[in-house]
Design a protein around this motif. Structure first.
Motif, PDB file in Angstrom:
ATOM      1  N   ASP A 104       0.716  -1.297   0.166  1.00 15.69           N
ATOM      2  CA  ASP A 104       0.026   0.009   0.119  1.00 15.69           C
ATOM      3  C   ASP A 104       0.997   1.237  -0.167  1.00 15.69           C
ATOM      4  OD1 ASP A 104       1.038  -0.104   2.680  1.00 15.69           O
ATOM      5  OD2 ASP A 104      -1.264  -0.276   3.559  1.00 15.69           O
ATOM      6  N   GLN A 105       2.116   1.293  -0.098  1.00 15.73           N
ATOM      7  CA  GLN A 105       3.065   2.239  -0.300  1.00 15.73           C
ATOM      8  C   GLN A 105       3.691   2.615  -1.684  1.00 15.73           C
ATOM      9  OE1 GLN A 105       5.757   0.972   2.647  1.00 15.73           O
ATOM     10  NE2 GLN A 105       4.753   2.276   4.529  1.00 15.73           N
ATOM     11  N   LEU A 107       1.663   3.310  -5.634  1.00 16.01           N
ATOM     12  CA  LEU A 107       0.341   3.795  -6.015  1.00 16.01           C
ATOM     13  C   LEU A 107       0.325   3.412  -7.408  1.00 16.01           C
ATOM     14  CD1 LEU A 107      -2.171   5.373  -6.093  1.00 16.01           C
ATOM     15  CD2 LEU A 107      -0.898   7.508  -7.033  1.00 16.01           C
ATOM     16  N   ALA A 155       4.224  11.581  -3.940  1.00 14.95           N
ATOM     17  CA  ALA A 155       2.983  12.016  -3.347  1.00 14.95           C
ATOM     18  C   ALA A 155       2.585  13.335  -3.489  1.00 14.95           C
ATOM     19  CB  ALA A 155       3.214  11.561  -1.667  1.00 14.95           C
ATOM     20  N   SER A 160      -2.019  10.116  -1.634  1.00 21.12           N
ATOM     21  CA  SER A 160      -1.711   9.205  -0.733  1.00 21.12           C
ATOM     22  C   SER A 160      -1.056   7.789  -1.247  1.00 21.12           C
ATOM     23  CB  SER A 160      -3.064   8.720   0.048  1.00 21.12           C
ATOM     24  OG  SER A 160      -2.789   7.532   0.875  1.00 21.12           O
ATOM     25  N   ASP A 161      -0.257   7.302  -0.765  1.00 18.35           N
ATOM     26  CA  ASP A 161       0.350   5.956  -1.340  1.00 18.35           C
ATOM     27  C   ASP A 161       1.526   5.815  -2.156  1.00 18.35           C
ATOM     28  OD1 ASP A 161      -2.488   5.110   0.058  1.00 18.35           O
ATOM     29  OD2 ASP A 161      -3.228   4.541  -2.039  1.00 18.35           O
ATOM     30  N   ILE A 163       4.477   6.756  -2.063  1.00 20.35           N
ATOM     31  CA  ILE A 163       5.856   6.835  -1.047  1.00 20.35           C
ATOM     32  C   ILE A 163       7.041   6.161  -1.648  1.00 20.35           C
ATOM     33  CG2 ILE A 163       7.038   6.113   1.021  1.00 20.35           C
ATOM     34  CD1 ILE A 163       4.304   6.748   2.373  1.00 20.35           C
ATOM     35  N   ARG A 535       0.762   8.745   3.427  1.00 17.47           N
ATOM     36  CA  ARG A 535      -0.224   7.665   3.084  1.00 17.47           C
ATOM     37  C   ARG A 535      -1.276   7.618   4.128  1.00 17.47           C
ATOM     38  NH1 ARG A 535      -2.184   2.684   3.890  1.00 17.47           N
ATOM     39  NH2 ARG A 535      -0.908   2.345   5.840  1.00 17.47           N
ATOM     40  N   SER A 538      -5.440   3.136   5.301  1.00 19.10           N
ATOM     41  CA  SER A 538      -6.741   2.643   4.252  1.00 19.10           C
ATOM     42  C   SER A 538      -7.948   2.268   5.303  1.00 19.10           C
ATOM     43  CB  SER A 538      -6.316   1.305   3.553  1.00 19.10           C
ATOM     44  OG  SER A 538      -6.215   0.241   4.351  1.00 19.10           O
TER      45      SER A 538
END
Length: 842
Positions: A104-105, A107, A155, A160-161, A163, A535, A538
C-alpha cells in the motif's frame, strides 16, 4: 534498430499527463514520452529528473508468464511479487511492492488515473501483512500498451500511497488491427497445466480520430503440489508411518480468470471525451493444513475416517469505469477533468470441511447415536464464510499551461484539485461457518472422538466471519496541488510541487517535492530529488474488526478480538485512531550515454517513513501488560474476548538502496542484440517503535512482523537479459537473481517446541530461502506476416528453495508433508515450467 524493452534512464516524476508514447521505428530508437512525465508534451524520458522503467508489451509477453505481476518481476528488479501459500487470500492476490516496502506504499494508475485497491489485506505472517495494495493480477496484459515504473516518491503529485513510487499502466489504443494469442504450458513435474487466450481489436469512431479498443483475456490453470507423503496416520495406517498417498497440498491453486477491458476516445468539437473501463473475475481453490484423522477437536471420523484437507474457495471481482473530458482553453492552456469509479469484492467459501461442534452437540444430546446418525447430523460440509467489499470514486480537475517570462525560459505550470470517496464493508458468513453447534451456543461440546477434548467451532481452515464483526466504514478526502518546472538555462532543469490534502477519518497534511537535472556534458547528466509524502490509513485498516474463536481447556469459548481503530479498547491505551504515515524521500543519480550503443543510470535513494501502520500482537485480559490500564482491561473484557489487538502507527523505518541499469545494443551475425543489466540493492531498518507508554514494544511490533519488514523480501535483485533478433527469428535469454529472505514465521522463533522433539535437539530459529539464479529462455519465429510462433522454458535449471530439514518446525508440525518453506518466497517453489504460444495479428 528495433528495441523491445526500454529501461529508460530517467523520467519526469512530478507531473501526470496523457501524452502518448512515441512509437519506435524499425530504423532507430525514438525517445519515449512518459505518461508519468511532465505537462510539457515534448519533454522526453531522457530529459527528466527521476528514474523510471518504461516497459513495452512485447517484453512483458516474451516469456511464459500469464500474470502481469510475474512479468514485471522478471524484468524490473525494484519490483517484488512474493509468493505465499496456505494463507487464505494469497491464493488469488500477491503483494506487489517497490523497493522492499509495503504493497500500500506504491500507487497504481491506469492511463494516469488512480486505480482502486483490493478489499482485503494479507494476514499476519505474510509479506505485506495488514496492507491492502492494488491487485496486479486483476489487470490483463492483453489490454496494455506499456507499463511505467516510477522509482521515486511522488505523493506531492498523486497524493496518498505514492511513497515508494508509482506504476502506470497505459491501455492499448490501436485501431484497425486484431491481435491475439493462444498459449499452453505446464511444469516440469507434469502438473499446473495452464491454458490462456487473449484477443484485442481497435475500431475507429467517426472520422476525426476517435477510437475504441477492446480486450478479452481468459486463463485456466490447474494447481500444483510439492507436498510429500506424511506420517499423520489414518484409520488403516498407524501414526508415524508414511501415508500411501500425498494428502497435503503445497502449491498453486486451481484457478480461473476472465476479463474484459476497453479504452476509448471521441473528439467533441475541439475537445476530447475519453473513457476506459474493465471487469475481471477470478476464482482459486486454496487449502488449509490437512486435518489428521485422530485430531479430536477438528475431525468427525464418521464423516472423514482418514482425515481431510479443507479447501477454501476464493473469488475476487473487480469493476472499474472512468470518463473524462480534456482540451485546450487557449493556445497556451489546457484542462483535463475526469471521474473514476472502482470496486473490489472478495468472497470466501469453504468446502470439504466441517464444523466439528455440530456432530459434538448432536452426540451430547443423543449419546446412543450410531455412526451413521452422527454423520447425518454433522452439519454442512461447506458454505459461505464471508467477504469484503471496497469501492473508490475519484474526481480530478487539472489545468496546465505556459507562463512566458521576458528574456527567459517559460515556466510550465499545473494546478489541480481532487475529491475521493471510499466505502468499505465486512460481510458475515453463514451460521455454520462460525457457530458452536447447531444451537450456536456460547460454549462448545465434547468431541465425538474424545470426551475430554472439546470440539472446535466454525469451519476448519477458514472460520467464518461473525455478525458482530460485520462493519461498514466510509470516508472522503479532498486535495489541492500546484506544480511548476522551468529551465534555468539550456543545461539545468528544475521542478517543484506542493500539495495539500485533508482525509476525513485521519488528518491533513501539506507535502512538497523539489527535483532537478543538470547536464554536465552532452552525454552525462546528474539528477536529484527531495520530497515529503504521506499515506492515509486505508479503510481496510481503520475499518477492520474481527472476532475469532478458540477453545479453552474446559470447553468454554476463548474469543480473540481485533479492535477497530479508535474503539474503546485501543483508545484506552492512547491509540485514539490511525494517523497519516509520513515520509522523507531523497534520490541522487546520474544518467550517462557512454556511447551511441551503451547507456548507464545509477540512482541512490533513502526513504524515511514515520508512524508506519502495523497490526500488533494480542494482549490478554487481566494480563501484566494491562495492569496499569484498568480502563483498557475493562473495555476488552466488555467485548467478551480474552485477548485483543489493534492497528496503530507503531514504527518508524529507513530504507536505503541503489538502482543500477546498463543497456547495450550491437550487431551480431547480421542480427540485433540488446543487452540489459538491471539491479537493485536495498535495506530496511527499524528506527523506532511507537508503543503506548507502559506497553511493551513487542505488543505493537512483534519479532515475526519485524522479520518480514526487514528480511521478508530480497535485499538484492538483478536481471541480465540478452534479446536477439535476426530476420524472422528472435531469442531471449534472461538471468534473474533473487537475494536471500529470512523470517521467523513457522520456525523456532514463532512456534516454541521442546528441543527433545528435534532429531538435533534444537530447532531452527528462522525460515530461510537462500539466494538463487533463475534462467529463462524463449525462442520465436515469424511464420507469416500475421502469425508468430514462440516457445520457452522459465526456470530452466529447476531452481527451488532448499528443502526443509528435520530440525525445522514446519516439517515437524506437518508430519513431514511440507517440502519447502511457506513464507517469504520471492520466486515460489514450482520449479521449471515450459510453454508454447501462437500469436496473431491481422
Amino acid at each position: 534498430m528495433t528495441t523491445t524493452i526500454k529501461l529508460s534512464p530517467v523520467a519526469l516524476a512530478l507531473f501526470a499527463c496523457s501524452a502518448a508514447m512515441a512509437e519506435q521505428s524499425n530504423e532507430q530508437n525514438i525517445e519515449t514520452i512518459s505518461v508519468l512525465g511532465s505537462k510539457v508534451s515534448n519533454r522526453t524520458a531522457t530529459e527528466s529528473t527521476s528514474p523510471i522503467d518504461i516497459l513495452d508489451t512485447d517484453q512483458l509477453n516474451k516469456g511464459g508468464f500469464t500474470e502481469l505481476g510475474q512479468s514485471l518481476q522478471a524484468i524490473a528488479p525494484s519490483f517484488n511479487f512474493s509468493r505465499t501459500q496456505v494463507s487464505d487470500g494469497s491464493d488469488l492476490f500477491r503483494p506487489a511492492t517497490l523497493r522492499g516496502l509495503q504493497p500500500d506504499q506504491t500507487l497504481v494508475l491506469i492511463n494516469g488515473k488512480r486505480r482502486h485497491t483490493q478489499a482485503i489485506f494479507g494476514l499476519s505472517g505474510t509479506v505485506g501483512a495488514g496492507a491492502a495494495g492494488t491487485d496486479m493480477n486483476s489487470i490483463p496484459m492483453m489490454a496494455l500498451k506499456n507499463v511505467e515504473i516510477l522509482r521515486d516518491g511522488a505523493a506531492a503529485r498523486y497524493g496518498s500511497d505514492a511513497i515508494a513510487g508509482v506504476i502506470n499502466l497505459s491501455l492499448n489504443d490501436n485501431t484497425g488491427v486484431t491481435t491475439g494469442f493462444v498459449q499452453a504450458g505446464s511444469t516440469g513435474e507434469g502438473d499446473g497445466d495452464t491454458y490462456s487466450l487473449g484477443l484485442n481489436r481497435g475500431f475507429e469512431l467517426g472520422s476525426q480520430g476517435g477510437f475504441i479498443n477492446v480486450s478479452l483475456e481468459y486463463r485456466d490453470a490447474d494447481g500444483t503440489n510439492r507436498a510429500e507423503r506424511d506420517t499423520g496416520g489414518s484409520s488403516t495406517i498407524a501414526p508415524g508411518t508414511l501415508s500411501d498417498d500425498v494428502r497435503w497440498k503445497q502449491g498453486n491453486s486451481d484457478s480461473e480468470f476472465i476479463s474484459v477491458f476497453y479504452n476509448a476516445a471521441l473528439p467533441v468539437g475541439d475537445k476530447e471525451l475519453y473513457s476506459f473501463a474493465g471487469f475481471s473475475n477470478r476464482t482459486a481453490l486454496g487449502n488449509g493444513f490437512y486435518r489428521d484423522f485422530n485430531r479430536a477437536e477438528r475431525n468427525v471420523p464418521q464423516v472423514y475416517p482418514d482425515g481431510f484437507l479443507p479447501r477454501i474457495d476464493n473469488e475476487a471481482q473487480d469493476l472499474s469505469f472512468a470518463i473524462g473530458l480534456k482540451g485546450d482553453i487557449n493556445p497556451d492552456w489546457a484542462f483535463d477533468v475526469s471521474s473514476v469509479y472502482g470496486e473490489n469484492q472478495y468472497d470466501y467459501s469453504s468446502s470439504n470441511t466441517i464444523n466439528s461442534s455440530y456432530a459434538a452437540e448432536y452426540l451430547a444430546n443423543n449419546p446412543t447415536a450410531s455412526a451413521q446418525d452422527i454423520a447425518d447430523n454433522a452439519g454442512p460440509r461447506g458454505g459461505y464464510s464471508g467477504g469484503f467489499r471496497f469501492d473508490q470514486w475519484t474526481t480530478n480537475l487539472d489545468i496546465s499551461g505556459i507562463i512566458d517570462i521576458d528574456g527567459g525560459e517559460p515556466v510550465y505550470l499545473s494546478v489541480g484539485a481532487e475529491y475521493r470517496k471510499e466505502n468499505y464493508e465486512i460481510v458475515p458468513g453463514e451460521v455454520a461457518s462460525y457457530a458452536c453447534g447447531v444451537s450456536n451456543s456460547d460454549r462448545s461440546f465434547p468431541s465425538v472422538i474424545d470426551a475430554e477434548i472439546f470440539a472446535d467451532c466454525g469451519f476448519q481452515a477458514y472460520q467464518g466471519l461473525r455478525p458482530d464483526a460485520a462493519n461498514k466504514a466510509e470516508r472522503s478526502s479532498h486535495a489541492l496541488y500546484i506544480e511548476a518546472e522551468t529551465l534555468l538555462n539550456e543545461d539545468w532543469l528544475i521542478s517543484a510541487a506542493l500539495r495539500y490534502e485533508d482525509v476525513s477519518d485521519s488528518n491533513d497534511d501539506t507535502i512538497w517535492k523539489l527535483a532537478t537535472r543538470y547536464e554536465l556534458t552532452e552525454d552525462l547528466a546528474v539528477r536529484a530529488a527531495a520530497s515529503t509524502g504521506f499515506r492515509a490509513p486505508s479503510l481496510q485498516q481503520s475499518g477492520y474488526t474481527a472476532f475469532t474463536t478458540t477453545l479453552g481447556g474446559d470447553g468454554t469459548l476463548a474469543t480473540s478480538y481485533t479492535a477497530t481503530a479508535g474503539s474503546p479498547f485501543p483508545a484506552a491505551l492512547g491509540v485514539d485512531g490511525l494517523n497519516l504515515e509520513s515520509s522523507d524521500n531523497y534520490n541522487l543519480g546520474l544518467a550517462w550515454d557512454v556511447s551511441s550503443d551503451l547507456s548507464v543510470t545509477l540512482d541512490f535513494y533513502q526513504i524515511k517513513i514515520y508512524d508506519r501502520i502495523n497490526l500488533g500482537s494480542f494482549i490478554g485480559v487481566n494480563s501484566d501488560e494491562l495492569d496499569a490500564f484498568p480502563a483498557a482491561n475493562a473495555a476488552l473484557t466488555a467485548t467478551g474476548a480474552v485477548q485483543g489487538n489493534f492497528f496503530s502507527n507503531s514504527l518508524d523505518s529507513t530504507t536505503r538502496g541503489v538502482d543500477f541499469i546498463a543497456s547495450y545494443s550491437t550487431v551480431v551475425a547480421s542480427g540485433e542484440l540488446d543487452i540489459t543489466f538491471a539491479a537493485n540493492k536495498n535495506k530496511t531498518e527499524i528506527d523506532k517503535v511507537n508503543a503506548p507508554q507502559g506497553i511493551p514494544e513487542s505488543i505493537v511490533l512483534d519479532q515475526q512482523r519485524r522479520s518480514f519488514l526487514t528480511h521478508g523480501q530480497p535485499r538484492e535483485r538483478a536481471t541480465l537479459t540478452f534479446d536477439y533478433q535476426q530476420d524472422d527469428w528472435n531469442a531471449l535469454l534472461r538471468f534473474n537473481y533473487f537475494g536471500k529472505t529470512e523470517v521467523t514465521y513457522f520456525a523456532g522463533g514463532h512456534i516454541e517446541l521442546p528441543d527433545f522433539l528435534s532429531p538435533t535437539n534444537s530447532w531452527q530459529e528462522t525460515s530461510v530461502v537462500e539466494s538463487a539464479v533463475l534462467v529463462d529462455v524463449n525462442m520465436g519465429y515469424q511464420l507469416t506476416e500475421s502469425i508468430n510462433l514462440s516457445a520457452g522454458i522459465d526456470n530452466l535449471f529447476d531452481e527451488t528453495p532448499d528443502e526443509l530439514g528435520e530440525d525445522e518446525v514446519l516439517n515437524f508440525i506437518t508430519n513431514g508433508a511440507m517440502r519447502y518453506p511457506l513464507r517469504a518466497l520471492p520466486y515460489g517453489f514450482d520449479g521449471m515450467t515450459y510453454y508454447a504460444k501462437v500469436s496473431f495479428s491481422f
